[in-house]
Design a protein around this motif. Structure first.
Motif, PDB file in Angstrom:
ATOM      1  N   LYS A   1    -125.011   3.896   7.724  1.00  0.00           N
ATOM      2  CA  LYS A   1    -123.807   3.775   6.891  1.00  0.00           C
ATOM      3  C   LYS A   1    -123.567   5.030   6.071  1.00  0.00           C
ATOM      4  N   VAL A   2    -124.638   5.771   5.821  1.00  0.00           N
ATOM      5  CA  VAL A   2    -124.534   6.995   5.035  1.00  0.00           C
ATOM      6  C   VAL A   2    -125.261   8.087   5.814  1.00  0.00           C
ATOM      7  N   ALA A   3    -124.661   9.275   5.856  1.00  0.00           N
ATOM      8  CA  ALA A   3    -125.361  10.415   6.462  1.00  0.00           C
ATOM      9  C   ALA A   3    -124.946  11.666   5.699  1.00  0.00           C
ATOM     10  N   CYS A   4    -125.892  12.558   5.470  1.00  0.00           N
ATOM     11  CA  CYS A   4    -125.592  13.772   4.718  1.00  0.00           C
ATOM     12  C   CYS A   4    -125.977  14.990   5.548  1.00  0.00           C
ATOM     13  N   LEU A   5    -124.956  15.772   5.853  1.00  0.00           N
ATOM     14  CA  LEU A   5    -125.206  17.040   6.508  1.00  0.00           C
ATOM     15  C   LEU A   5    -125.922  17.944   5.496  1.00  0.00           C
ATOM     16  N   ALA A   6    -127.133  18.356   5.858  1.00  0.00           N
ATOM     17  CA  ALA A   6    -127.917  19.204   4.956  1.00  0.00           C
ATOM     18  C   ALA A   6    -127.821  20.641   5.469  1.00  0.00           C
ATOM     19  N   GLN A   7    -127.199  21.521   4.651  1.00  0.00           N
ATOM     20  CA  GLN A   7    -126.601  21.270   3.370  1.00  0.00           C
ATOM     21  C   GLN A   7    -125.143  21.707   3.434  1.00  0.00           C
ATOM     22  N   LEU A   8    -124.526  22.016   2.265  1.00  0.00           N
ATOM     23  CA  LEU A   8    -123.075  22.225   2.278  1.00  0.00           C
ATOM     24  C   LEU A   8    -122.646  23.693   2.315  1.00  0.00           C
ATOM     25  N   VAL A   9    -123.291  24.529   1.506  1.00  0.00           N
ATOM     26  CA  VAL A   9    -122.877  25.945   1.445  1.00  0.00           C
ATOM     27  C   VAL A   9    -124.123  26.845   1.485  1.00  0.00           C
ATOM     28  N   ASN A  10    -124.062  27.843   2.329  1.00  0.00           N
ATOM     29  CA  ASN A  10    -125.088  28.901   2.474  1.00  0.00           C
ATOM     30  C   ASN A  10    -126.444  28.436   3.004  1.00  0.00           C
ATOM     31  N   VAL A  11    -126.986  27.374   2.464  1.00  0.00           N
ATOM     32  CA  VAL A  11    -128.310  26.904   2.882  1.00  0.00           C
ATOM     33  C   VAL A  11    -128.135  25.975   4.083  1.00  0.00           C
ATOM     34  N   ILE A  12    -128.554  26.447   5.274  1.00  0.00           N
ATOM     35  CA  ILE A  12    -128.339  25.692   6.521  1.00  0.00           C
ATOM     36  C   ILE A  12    -127.010  24.923   6.447  1.00  0.00           C
ATOM     37  N   ALA A  13    -125.935  25.683   6.368  1.00  0.00           N
ATOM     38  CA  ALA A  13    -124.656  25.106   5.947  1.00  0.00           C
ATOM     39  C   ALA A  13    -123.500  25.453   6.879  1.00  0.00           C
ATOM     40  N   PRO A  14    -122.454  24.623   6.859  1.00  0.00           N
ATOM     41  CA  PRO A  14    -121.267  24.923   7.658  1.00  0.00           C
ATOM     42  C   PRO A  14    -120.371  25.991   7.029  1.00  0.00           C
ATOM     43  N   ILE A  15    -120.653  26.332   5.762  1.00  0.00           N
ATOM     44  CA  ILE A  15    -119.842  27.328   5.051  1.00  0.00           C
ATOM     45  C   ILE A  15    -120.769  28.421   4.527  1.00  0.00           C
ATOM     46  N   LEU A  16    -120.396  29.686   4.761  1.00  0.00           N
ATOM     47  CA  LEU A  16    -121.165  30.812   4.218  1.00  0.00           C
ATOM     48  C   LEU A  16    -120.294  31.566   3.213  1.00  0.00           C
ATOM     49  N   THR A  17    -120.950  32.179   2.228  1.00  0.00           N
ATOM     50  CA  THR A  17    -120.215  32.979   1.252  1.00  0.00           C
ATOM     51  C   THR A  17    -120.949  34.294   1.024  1.00  0.00           C
ATOM     52  N   GLU A  18    -120.202  35.262   0.537  1.00  0.00           N
ATOM     53  CA  GLU A  18    -120.803  36.483   0.003  1.00  0.00           C
ATOM     54  C   GLU A  18    -120.561  36.503  -1.497  1.00  0.00           C
ATOM     55  N   PRO A  19    -121.558  36.849  -2.303  1.00  0.00           N
ATOM     56  CA  PRO A  19    -121.322  36.967  -3.748  1.00  0.00           C
ATOM     57  C   PRO A  19    -120.203  37.978  -3.997  1.00  0.00           C
ATOM     58  N   GLY A  20    -119.210  37.563  -4.747  1.00  0.00           N
ATOM     59  CA  GLY A  20    -118.071  38.453  -5.028  1.00  0.00           C
ATOM     60  C   GLY A  20    -117.139  38.639  -3.846  1.00  0.00           C
ATOM     61  N   GLY A  21    -117.501  38.099  -2.715  1.00  0.00           N
ATOM     62  CA  GLY A  21    -116.732  38.335  -1.477  1.00  0.00           C
ATOM     63  C   GLY A  21    -116.193  37.042  -0.885  1.00  0.00           C
TER      64      GLY A  21
END
Ligand code: AHR
Length: 503
Positions: free
Chosen positions: A347-367
């Motif tokens: 009933k519940v599932a959590c994609l681990a994780q959300l940003v940067n750490v094994i994540a579907p979204i990546l970011t650059e600091p300031g970028g």
């Protein structure tokens, strides 16, 4: 030869709980700091949240978000994370050998969820590693009590007049793992979890509580752990947790592509264990699954890298920043199919994780922030995988794998929107080199047209989205898919994840 199956709206698995499309924000690496939160970034709002990241998370369609860990929670002191930021302590964070500044805390997390929108709900973990019943109750009172007590008034004095209304709570994290701070035996953990749950329910009887299951099917205590923990907690909890991560090992891509075989058997084994305990206890209650950590994760590589790292306690280091390939995304899509196929108990599932750490979204600091390959299967499943999961029994050609023996080339599920009757088929072709013709007999579905067939595939199975080339891999429309005389006919590209929407 073709792969085939039949869909009939009379044969359903279950209605999908929206929380199947949950995710996970841990104080780990750059998930929080320079991930979702970066004051001073050109796109940060007044609260320091990155609006570029918020937009991507909304597009991803995430629902429940687990917080603040993970291994981090087993040393978590929630009091450190509330109140005036300048008074919050800096702490050593042993789980990930980092320095925690506490600049982002509980109130900021709730603010983040409110920014995301109405589907985002907290799934808060309590520390049952270094702490116990008393601290769980204190956190609950601070977070959820309207006012008039020391702790709820402290929250109000901190600027949060409205209670946070946290309904879902995890009772610790991976307490079976020797790496966990405050690791316990099943008996010790089971008693502590039951006592914590009982006390929390004295304050709010309607909470939803998750007991820790095994941190993986390969753990030596797997099965026995679930059984013993549930003997203690069965009447007190609603869910048992499951965690699973998959990676390609030793170049064995065929087995990697069949990872969902392991995930499905893992779910079935945990369900069987839950029901066996229920039968022993003569209980009519059913325990559900909170699959609150799942993903592709190159864990072996991470373990090799961290083995000789110096202990220099950095702030928000680059940790676990896997960059996913098309192949990873196809496996990831297959894991989503496995979860949907078991929507009656998961009933519940959590994609681990959300940003940067094994994540579907990546970011650059300031970028910039950008979508990984795995972003696309998740976004499509969350968008079109709402409604009733239909029973799918595939008749498919098979291929041989080292780990799982003969495995069907086709992995599929289908979800029907009960209001419109529209059906979405999610399908993976596990073949690395051959197209797979697909035929779906549509019985009593009242469908007449293919609205869209999109495919995630690439001539280069190792292609990925990077800072330099963030849109290298995107889903594309697939031509030639047709519905006539009640039969859907499609061709699935080699090594592909497909979304076929029927009206
Ligand atoms: O998601 C990364 C880590 O994996 C979590 O902190 C832990 O619970 C699991 O072992």
């Amino acid at each position: 030869p073709s792969a085939r199956f039949t869909l009939d709206p009379a044969f359903t698995v279950a209605t999908v709980d929206p929380r199947l499309f949950g995710s996970f924000v841990e104080h780990l690496g750059r998930c929080v700091y320079t991930g979702i939160y970066e004051p001073g970034h050109p796109r940060a709002n007044a609260a320091g949240l990155r609006t570029d990241v918020l937009e991507l998370i909304r597009e991803l369609g995430v629902t429940a978000i687990r917080y603040p860990g993970g291994n981090f929670v087993s040393g978590y002191k929630w009091e450190d994370s509330v109140g005036p930021v300048e008074q919050r302590p800096r702490r050593l964070e042993p789980a990930w050998r980092s320095t925690e500044t506490n600049a982002f805390g509980l109130s900021e997390f709730i603010g983040f969820l409110r920014e995301l929108g109405p589907e985002a709900e907290p799934m808060m973990a309590v520390n049952l590693g270094t702490r116990g019943v008393a601290e769980a109750l204190e956190l609950q009172e601070y977070a959820n009590h309207p006012g008039g007590t020391e702790l709820s008034d402290r929250r109000i004095a901190h600027g949060d007049k409205d209670p946070f209304g946290i309904r879902m709570w995890c009772l610790g994290n991976e307490m079976d793992g020797p790496w966990q701070i405050g690791h316990k035996s099943a008996a010790d953990y089971g008693k502590l979890a039951a006592a914590t749950a009982r006390a929390m329910r004295m304050i709010e009887p309607d909470l939803e509580l998750v007991a820790c299951g095994s941190s993986g099917q390969g753990m030596p205590t797997f099965g026995a752990w679930e059984s013993e923990v549930l003997e203690h907690t069965y009447d007190q909890v609603d869910f048992i947790s499951m965690h699973a991560y998959y990676e390609e090992l030793d170049g064995d891509r065929d087995s990697f592509l069949a990872s969902a075989v392991d995930m499905e058997s893992f779910i079935e084994n945990v369900v069987a264990t839950c029901d066996a305990v229920g039968a022993r206890l003569k209980s009519k209650k059913r325990i559900h699954i909170s699959f609150d950590e799942w993903n592709v994760w190159y864990l072996t590589r991470h373990q090799q890298q961290t083995a000789d790292e110096p202990l220099d306690w950095p702030e928000a280091p680059r940790l676990l920043e896997d960059n996913y390939s098309v192949t990873d995304a196809v496996v990831f899509g297959s894991l989503l199919i496995a979860l949907l196929r078991h929507a009656d108990r998961v009933k519940v599932a959590c994609l681990a994780q959300l940003v940067n750490v094994i994540a579907p979204i990546l970011t650059e600091p300031g970028g910039p922030a950008w979508r990984q390959t795995t972003f696309f299967p998740f976004a499509a499943a969350s968008r079109y995988g709402r409604g009733e999961v239909l029973r799918v029994e595939v008749d498919s050609p098979t291929y041989r794998t080292e780990k799982f023996g003969e495995v069907p080339l086709l992995h599929a599920t289908a979800v029907r929107d009960p209001e419109t009757g529209a059906v979405t088929v999610f399908a993976v072709n596990r073949s690395q080199d051959a197209e797979l013709p697909l035929e779906v007999a549509l019985r009593g579905c009242g469908l007449s047209a293919v609205q869209e067939h999109t495919v995630l595939t690439d001539a280069d199975p190792d292609a990925r989205n990077t800072l330099a080339d963030p849109d290298r891999v995107v889903p594309r429309p697939q031509d030639g898919t047709a519905l006539s005389d009640g039969v859907l006919r499609a061709t699935l590209a080699p090594l592909s994840w497909n979304v076929i929407r029927l009206l």
